[in-house]
Enzyme design. Structure first.
Site, short mmCIF file in Angstrom:
data_model
loop_
_atom_site.label_atom_id
_atom_site.label_comp_id
_atom_site.label_asym_id
_atom_site.label_seq_id
_atom_site.Cartn_x
_atom_site.Cartn_y
_atom_site.Cartn_z
CG HIS A 1 -1.71 1.07 1.42
ND1 HIS A 1 -3.30 1.07 1.44
CD2 HIS A 1 -1.50 2.45 1.36
CE1 HIS A 1 -3.77 2.06 1.46
NE2 HIS A 1 -2.81 2.96 1.61
CD GLU A 2 1.70 3.35 3.59
OE1 GLU A 2 1.87 4.69 3.23
OE2 GLU A 2 0.64 3.13 4.21
CG HIS B 1 0.19 6.11 -1.05
ND1 HIS B 1 -0.91 6.77 -1.17
CD2 HIS B 1 -0.29 5.56 0.34
CE1 HIS B 1 -1.94 6.85 -0.35
NE2 HIS B 1 -1.61 5.80 0.27
ZN ZN Z 1 -2.82 5.28 1.91
#
Ligand code: ZN
EC number: 3.5.1.88
Length: 214
Positions: free
Chosen positions: A168-169, A172
């Site tokens: 998830h990170e 980003h």
């Molecule tokens: Zn996020």
């Protein structure tokens, strides 16, 4: 239209952000900074400023609270993220989701690749999309290559919930939001989550809302 600070060099932008007290403001979906690939970190912040920035990311992540935060989420387009998960969850959830405690880590210039064929699908949310969650099928195990905040090489396999957090990170930093990978029919408000879908797995949500699980 951008404000002058949007165009300032990154170090100035970061110094300006750190001039305030307390947690940094978190940027919400719709801001282009969340949709641009972030610049690889290559000394744009001198060591003392980098250390202060990382500390501010940690403080902001904890205050939110969240289990990860990427620099673009505070408006800084650099490939830096922090993760930390004390994992205060019941045993049933820990076992089903592999949600084990993840100590605080700084990921500089991270990238990941699958470390096996497995997929895991669970509800997740994002501090930049407040109030909502959706099911995302992700690699169950990933190999993460990165640097830490001291420039030391990281090459590590993550599994369970920590694997979800690093994907998830890192996403980003590539301008990707979890919604890009989500089962959109699973999209649920935090209220609906608390009321109906607090189970350890999304099986019942999949049947009731009409989406597929891997
Ligand atoms: Zn996020």
């Amino acid at each position: 239209m951008g404000t002058p600070s949007d165009r300032a060099p990154l170090a100035e932008r970061v110094a300006e952000l750190l001039a305030g007290d307390g947690p940094l403001p978190i940027v919400a979906a719709g801001d282009p900074v969340l949709r641009r690939p972030a610049e690889p970190f290559d000394g744009q912040l001198e060591p003392a400023l980098l250390a202060r920035f990382v500390e501010a990311l940690r403080l902001t992540m904890r205050a939110a609270p969240g289990v990860g935060l990427a620099a673009p989420q505070v408006g800084v387009g650099l490939r830096i993220a922090v993760i930390e998960d004390p994992a205060p969850v019941p045993d049933e959830v820990r076992v089903a989701r592999g949600r084990v405690p993840q100590p605080f880590r700084v990921l500089v210039n991270p990238s990941y690749e699958p470390a096996g064929p497995g997929r895991a699908a669970f509800y997740e949310g994002c501090l930049s999309v407040p109030g909502w969650q959706a099911v995302v099928a992700r690699h169950a195990e990933v190999r993460l290559v990165a640097r830490d905040e001291h420039g030391r090489a990281v090459d590590e396999v993550f599994e369970g919930w920590p694997a979800r957090i690093v994907q998830h990170e890192t996403d980003h930093l590539d301008g990707v939001l979890y919604l890009d990978r989500a089962e959109l029919r699973s999209f649920a408000s935090n209220d609906a989550m608390a009321e109906r879908w607090a189970q350890a797995t999304p099986d019942r949500a999949a049947a009731a809302l009409g989406f597929e699980l891997p």
